[in-house]
Design an enzyme around this catalytic site. Structure first.
Site, PDB file in Angstrom:
ATOM      1  N   GLY A  61       0.824  -1.211   0.000  1.00 29.00           N
ATOM      2  CA  GLY A  61       0.000   0.000   0.000  1.00 29.00           C
ATOM      3  C   GLY A  61       0.849   1.248   0.000  1.00 29.00           C
ATOM      4  O   GLY A  61       2.078   1.196   0.187  1.00 29.00           O
ATOM      5  N   HIS A 176       7.077  -8.111  -4.387  1.00 27.43           N
ATOM      6  CA  HIS A 176       5.693  -8.386  -4.767  1.00 27.43           C
ATOM      7  C   HIS A 176       5.620  -9.691  -5.559  1.00 27.43           C
ATOM      8  O   HIS A 176       5.796  -9.689  -6.784  1.00 27.43           O
ATOM      9  CB  HIS A 176       5.122  -7.227  -5.603  1.00 27.43           C
ATOM     10  CG  HIS A 176       4.863  -5.992  -4.810  1.00 27.43           C
ATOM     11  ND1 HIS A 176       3.665  -5.754  -4.184  1.00 27.43           N
ATOM     12  CD2 HIS A 176       5.663  -4.940  -4.521  1.00 27.43           C
ATOM     13  CE1 HIS A 176       3.730  -4.585  -3.547  1.00 27.43           C
ATOM     14  NE2 HIS A 176       4.924  -4.076  -3.734  1.00 27.43           N
ATOM     15  N   GLU A 178       3.085 -11.273  -6.368  1.00 25.03           N
ATOM     16  CA  GLU A 178       1.859 -11.352  -7.168  1.00 25.03           C
ATOM     17  C   GLU A 178       2.035 -10.869  -8.603  1.00 25.03           C
ATOM     18  O   GLU A 178       1.209 -11.183  -9.473  1.00 25.03           O
ATOM     19  CB  GLU A 178       0.718 -10.573  -6.485  1.00 25.03           C
ATOM     20  CG  GLU A 178       0.894  -9.058  -6.435  1.00 25.03           C
ATOM     21  CD  GLU A 178       1.642  -8.575  -5.201  1.00 25.03           C
ATOM     22  OE1 GLU A 178       1.412  -7.420  -4.794  1.00 25.03           O
ATOM     23  OE2 GLU A 178       2.445  -9.349  -4.647  1.00 25.03           O
ATOM     24  N   ASP A 234     -20.852 -11.640 -19.334  1.00 28.31           N
ATOM     25  CA  ASP A 234     -21.148 -11.850 -17.919  1.00 28.31           C
ATOM     26  C   ASP A 234     -22.636 -12.097 -17.672  1.00 28.31           C
ATOM     27  O   ASP A 234     -23.017 -13.084 -17.041  1.00 28.31           O
ATOM     28  CB  ASP A 234     -20.673 -10.652 -17.092  1.00 28.31           C
ATOM     29  CG  ASP A 234     -19.230 -10.307 -17.365  1.00 28.31           C
ATOM     30  OD1 ASP A 234     -18.444 -11.238 -17.629  1.00 28.31           O
ATOM     31  OD2 ASP A 234     -18.879  -9.109 -17.340  1.00 28.31           O
TER      32      ASP A 234
END
Length: 521
Positions: A61, A176, A178, A234
């Site tokens: 963050g 990170h 990810e 969707d």
């Protein structure tokens, strides 16, 4: 699987969001490994009801733990005694809370770096490369942690990048894992989830189908669903799944033609629903109504809210005229829609409001049925194929619920919408003809509120500028620029300028997400 009420799984990994642009990527990576993951805000005072979490991840963050009002760790997190992984800011929070120091500006690292693991790494880290490329993005770093933590990895700049607590099942990583640039990121998560958290896989294709059907059945019960459809993937998959679960007599599909659709959209939607076996599609012609309500409205958030409210009003009117016993309004809302609209109750910042997020007016006697509220778009696409929706429809490029209203920047008129429709049709048709359509995740034309001077047939013109946008992505949370050949782009530009009266200049948007969003509004 057991029936569920609010979420598609009873157990998984909990991801606490501290405002990182990569938070949703953490959940995506875990789901790719077959583990359900759910994101909540850092302001939650209690863990979410109904989720037996096997481990907790604290995201990165923009805050600094040294700032007075920086976000902190909820008390229940450490009290849970579950395995915890802190990433970047999350790691620094853990160090500050459990002993150690954080300093500012000593070693700033952004982008590519090399992580070197020590020989005394935890067992679950043993399968990773001892030297690996990782992705950094930090100004603060940790130090003075010898009393409570084991240092198990440093970067070439001697920055502490990976630590384990000596007595608690807690790990911190400054990098990170990810992001795709961290070469061992996927394996890092796999090792942590399976060995540290001891979590079993529970998020395979059949699990998703069964969980989603269970959600529909437990939510609707013996009721009836008014299914709001747009012709996009969707809502189409949601409608098909609802019919398969509840039966065709209990699902009524309604499509609102709001005048903000692509060229030939209405006819294509009708053909689509016939192809998936839904004959009873109600098409409401409401172009004039929507254009009147959007007249002279330029602010994008105002556009989205007006469109969302008008949609709801039209569904309410339809339900009342039918005099039927509808109990639920069905929508194809996705997880990223909820997060970007801060509709998860987390206190996250609103990126943009989505027309189908935010609940229903109290006077509307319908409850929401949103089977994909916890799913990413690629998960819905895979689910659609698995339940028999044709690939040609599931693979259509995403189209925003507010339609061309958010691709016509500034005020909206029918003339401008017709211009966008023609230009967009040329672009999309060209992509298909040249074999690029399936290589691009989303492509479209935006009409800019900018006129420029041109020359056509020796005459001066003063007409609109349009931007063409093509992006690559997996789930829409991040996006790269479509790698389209320059001769193709020039050809598309030439065709638009020659064939669309009102445009004399075309530009190509080459901005990634982040920092931009995919849509311009």
């Amino acid at each position: 699987m057991n029936q569920i009420i609010d979420r598609p799984s009873q157990y998984g990994i909990l991801v606490i969001d501290y405002g990182s642009q990569y938070t949703l990527l953490i959940a995506r990576r875990l789901r790719e490994l077959g583990i359900y993951a759910e994101v909540i805000g850092s302001s939650k005072k209690l863990p979410p009801d109904g989720l037996d979490f096997m481990g907790i991840i604290l995201s990165g963050g923009p805050d600094s733990v040294m700032e007075k009002n920086s976000r902190s760790i909820p008390d229940w997190v450490l009290a849970s005694k579950k395995p915890i992984l802190g990433i970047c800011y999350g790691m620094q929070l853990l160090v500050e809370s459990l002993g150690g120091g954080v300093r500012s500006g000593k070693s700033r690292e952004y982008g590519r770096s090399t992580l070197n693991l020590t020989e005394n790494s935890e067992e679950w880290l043993q399968g990773l490369k001892r030297e690996q490329v990782v992705w950094m993005s930090h100004g603060d770093d940790v130090h003075d942690i010898e009393n409570d933590w084991n240092v198990v990895g440093k970067t070439d700049d001697n920055v502490i990048a990976l630590i384990n607590h000596k007595t608690k099942p807690i790990t911190g990583c400054q990098f990170h894992p990810e992001v795709q640039h961290s070469e061992e990121g996927k394996e890092f998560f796999h090792q942590w989830v399976t060995k540290a958290c001891k979590a079993a896989q529970n998020w395979q294709s059949q699990d998703i189908i069964e969980a989603t059907k269970a959600y529909i059945k437990s939510t609707v019960g013996n009721g009836k669903v008014l299914m709001a459809v747009s012709g996009g993937g969707d809502s189409t998959v949601a409608a098909s799944l609802a019919v398969q679960t509840l039966g065709p007599k209990n699902v009524t599909a309604v499509f609102v033609d709001n005048g903000l659709l692509r060229k030939n959209e209405v006819q294509e939607v009708k053909e689509l629903f016939r192809a998936i076996g839904i004959e009873d599609l109600h098409v409401l012609d409401r172009e004039q109504l929507f254009l009147e309500k959007l007249k002279d409205v330029s602010d994008p958030e105002s556009k989205r809210k007006i469109i969302g409210l008008t949609f709801i009003e039209e569904f309410e009117t339809f339900a009342n005229k039918q005099g039927s016993d509808f109990t639920h309004l069905g929508q194809g809302t996705l997880y990223p829609d909820v997060i970007e609209s801060a509709g998860d109750g987390s206190g996250a910042k609103v990126i943009k409001s989505h027309h189908n997020v935010g609940g229903l007016p109290e006077h509307l006697n319908l409850r929401l049925m949103e089977p994909f509220r916890f799913l990413f778009k690629d998960e819905v696409r895979k689910l659609g194929i698995d339940i028999g929706v044709p690939q040609s429809f599931v693979g259509r490029h995403p189209f925003p619920g507010p339609g061309l209203a958010v691709r016509c920047l500034g005020s909206i008129t029918k003339d401008k919408l017709d211009i966008i429709r023609e230009a967009d049709n040329i672009f999309i048709t060209s992509l298909k003809n040249e074999g690029f359509y399936d290589k691009i995740w989303q492509a479209f034309v935006v009409l800019l509120p900018v006129k420029s001077v041109g020359v056509m047939g020796d005459n001066r013109t003063y007409q609109w500028t349009c931007a063409i946008r093509a992006v690559t992505a997996t789930d829409g949370m991040t996006a790269g620029v479509g790698d389209l050949p320059m001769p193709f782009l020039v050809s598309v530009s030439d065709a638009i300028v020659r064939k669309v009266n009102g445009i004399n200049r075309v530009v190509y948007d080459i901005t990634t997400k982040p920092p931009a969003t995919i849509e311009w509004e």
